[in-house]
Design an enzyme around this catalytic site. Sequence first.
Site, PDB file in Angstrom:
ATOM      1  N   ARG A 189      32.907  43.408   6.785  1.00 28.06           N
ATOM      2  CA  ARG A 189      33.833  42.916   8.034  1.00 28.06           C
ATOM      3  C   ARG A 189      35.299  42.997   7.645  1.00 28.06           C
ATOM      4  O   ARG A 189      36.149  42.883   8.561  1.00 28.06           O
ATOM      5  CB  ARG A 189      33.317  41.651   8.476  1.00 28.06           C
ATOM      6  CG  ARG A 189      33.220  40.479   7.588  1.00 28.06           C
ATOM      7  CD  ARG A 189      32.856  39.470   8.273  1.00 28.06           C
ATOM      8  NE  ARG A 189      33.185  39.012   9.603  1.00 28.06           N
ATOM      9  CZ  ARG A 189      34.384  38.309   9.859  1.00 28.06           C
ATOM     10  NH1 ARG A 189      35.333  38.237   8.879  1.00 28.06           N
ATOM     11  NH2 ARG A 189      34.573  38.242  11.216  1.00 28.06           N
ATOM     12  N   ASP A 225      40.007  35.091  10.464  1.00 26.80           N
ATOM     13  CA  ASP A 225      38.958  34.142  10.257  1.00 26.80           C
ATOM     14  C   ASP A 225      39.244  32.898   9.588  1.00 26.80           C
ATOM     15  O   ASP A 225      40.405  32.739   8.923  1.00 26.80           O
ATOM     16  CB  ASP A 225      38.337  34.843   9.385  1.00 26.80           C
ATOM     17  CG  ASP A 225      37.473  36.112   9.944  1.00 26.80           C
ATOM     18  OD1 ASP A 225      37.246  35.966  11.178  1.00 26.80           O
ATOM     19  OD2 ASP A 225      36.890  36.768   9.148  1.00 26.80           O
ATOM     20  N   PRO A 285      22.384  31.966  -9.424  1.00 26.62           N
ATOM     21  CA  PRO A 285      23.013  30.822  -9.015  1.00 26.62           C
ATOM     22  C   PRO A 285      24.087  30.550 -10.364  1.00 26.62           C
ATOM     23  O   PRO A 285      24.918  29.827 -10.711  1.00 26.62           O
ATOM     24  CB  PRO A 285      21.923  29.696  -9.050  1.00 26.62           C
ATOM     25  CG  PRO A 285      20.802  30.457  -8.585  1.00 26.62           C
ATOM     26  CD  PRO A 285      20.999  31.818  -9.039  1.00 26.62           C
ATOM     27  N   GLU A 293      11.214  34.329 -11.199  1.00 33.00           N
ATOM     28  CA  GLU A 293      11.879  33.409 -11.793  1.00 33.00           C
ATOM     29  C   GLU A 293      13.358  33.900 -12.306  1.00 33.00           C
ATOM     30  O   GLU A 293      13.974  33.126 -13.007  1.00 33.00           O
ATOM     31  CB  GLU A 293      11.248  32.824 -13.026  1.00 33.00           C
ATOM     32  CG  GLU A 293       9.691  32.025 -12.533  1.00 33.00           C
ATOM     33  CD  GLU A 293      10.060  30.939 -11.309  1.00 33.00           C
ATOM     34  OE1 GLU A 293       9.528  31.127 -10.377  1.00 33.00           O
ATOM     35  OE2 GLU A 293      11.132  30.166 -11.575  1.00 33.00           O
TER      36      GLU A 293
HETATM   37  N1  LIG Z   1      22.422  31.051  -5.058  1.00 35.70           N
HETATM   38  C1  LIG Z   1      22.537  32.346  -5.136  1.00 35.70           C
HETATM   39  N2  LIG Z   1      23.778  33.156  -5.235  1.00 35.70           N
HETATM   40  O1  LIG Z   1      23.323  34.419  -5.594  1.00 35.70           O
HETATM   41  N3  LIG Z   1      21.782  34.559  -5.616  1.00 35.70           N
HETATM   42  C2  LIG Z   1      21.441  33.067  -5.523  1.00 35.70           C
HETATM   43  C3  LIG Z   1      20.100  32.567  -5.765  1.00 35.70           C
HETATM   44  O2  LIG Z   1      19.611  31.654  -5.446  1.00 35.70           O
HETATM   45  N4  LIG Z   1      19.129  33.680  -6.313  1.00 35.70           N
HETATM   46  C4  LIG Z   1      17.810  33.205  -6.199  1.00 35.70           C
HETATM   47  C5  LIG Z   1      17.321  34.375  -7.245  1.00 35.70           C
HETATM   48  C6  LIG Z   1      17.853  34.707  -8.602  1.00 35.70           C
HETATM   49  C7  LIG Z   1      17.038  35.640  -9.447  1.00 35.70           C
HETATM   50  C8  LIG Z   1      15.718  35.119  -9.600  1.00 35.70           C
HETATM   51  C9  LIG Z   1      15.062  34.629  -8.407  1.00 35.70           C
HETATM   52  C10 LIG Z   1      15.790  33.757  -7.510  1.00 35.70           C
END
Ligand SMILES: Nc1nonc1C(=O)NCC1CCCCC1
Length: 245
Positions: free
Chosen positions: A153, A168, A88, A115
């Site tokens: 794609r 698309d 994120p 985490e």
């Molecule tokens: N949103 C997201 N976009 O790409 N990845 C995402 C995510 O939410 N990944 C979670 C993961 C990230 C690493 C630790 C464990 C949780």
Amino acid sequence: MRFDVVTLFPALFDVLLDQGVTGRALIRGVAELHLWNPRDFTRDRHRTVDDRPYGGGPGMLMKVEPLRDAIAAARAQAPQSRVAYLSPQGRVLDQAAMVELSRRPGWILVAGRYEGVDERLIEGHVDEEWSIGDYVLSGGELAAMVVMDAVTRLLPGALGHADSAAQDSHTDGLLDCPHYTRPPEIDGRRVPEVLIGGDHAAIARWRLQQALGQTYRRRPDLLERRGLNQHEQALLDEFVRSRHD
Ligand SMILES: Nc1nonc1C(=O)NCC1CCCCC1
């Protein structure tokens, strides 16, 4: 396009192998997928891939060494690929970004769990950090699959009809127009006559006008960003007027 994925759960990627666009692309050799499990790069008896966070706090973190060594093994086989970590905290990817990614020879995607990962892994061994949206998943694997699907794609030979990727939604910065198929009427709702008439110029005009109108109503932010040429503006004005008449 070569995809290498570093993941503790390689079996999750079976869904890409035996179905749909990605499955066919892999079979056709339009894309290839190689999986690397950090647990195979541990050196202790317990095959440890995680540990407690310095400074305390809930949960565990992924250790540097197994990830580092898995990435190095992937880089050795895919020297032209860049390494991207999914989280994120990364750059949020949109369709334009997927087009950018599809133009490179390959990607090594690192899927985190627990985490997260020790920051020194990102600093020392990751080229880019990406996000598929502002929400938190339980692992990076689904994000990696989303990226692989959206990119694959776009590759030549991945879709049956070369144009369909270009048509698309979010292509050309607009939402998609409405689509219809048989029967011509169902539950009292008819297919717009223009689509049945066979006048291809009128159909193309209607589809662009609908895409502009849908984007104007649902995602004005996309229109702001994209801007409209004179023809598009005229089509949109007509669309808006027709809805008020
Ligand atoms: N949103 C997201 N976009 O790409 N990845 C995402 C995510 O939410 N990944 C979670 C993961 C990230 C690493 C630790 C464990 C949780």
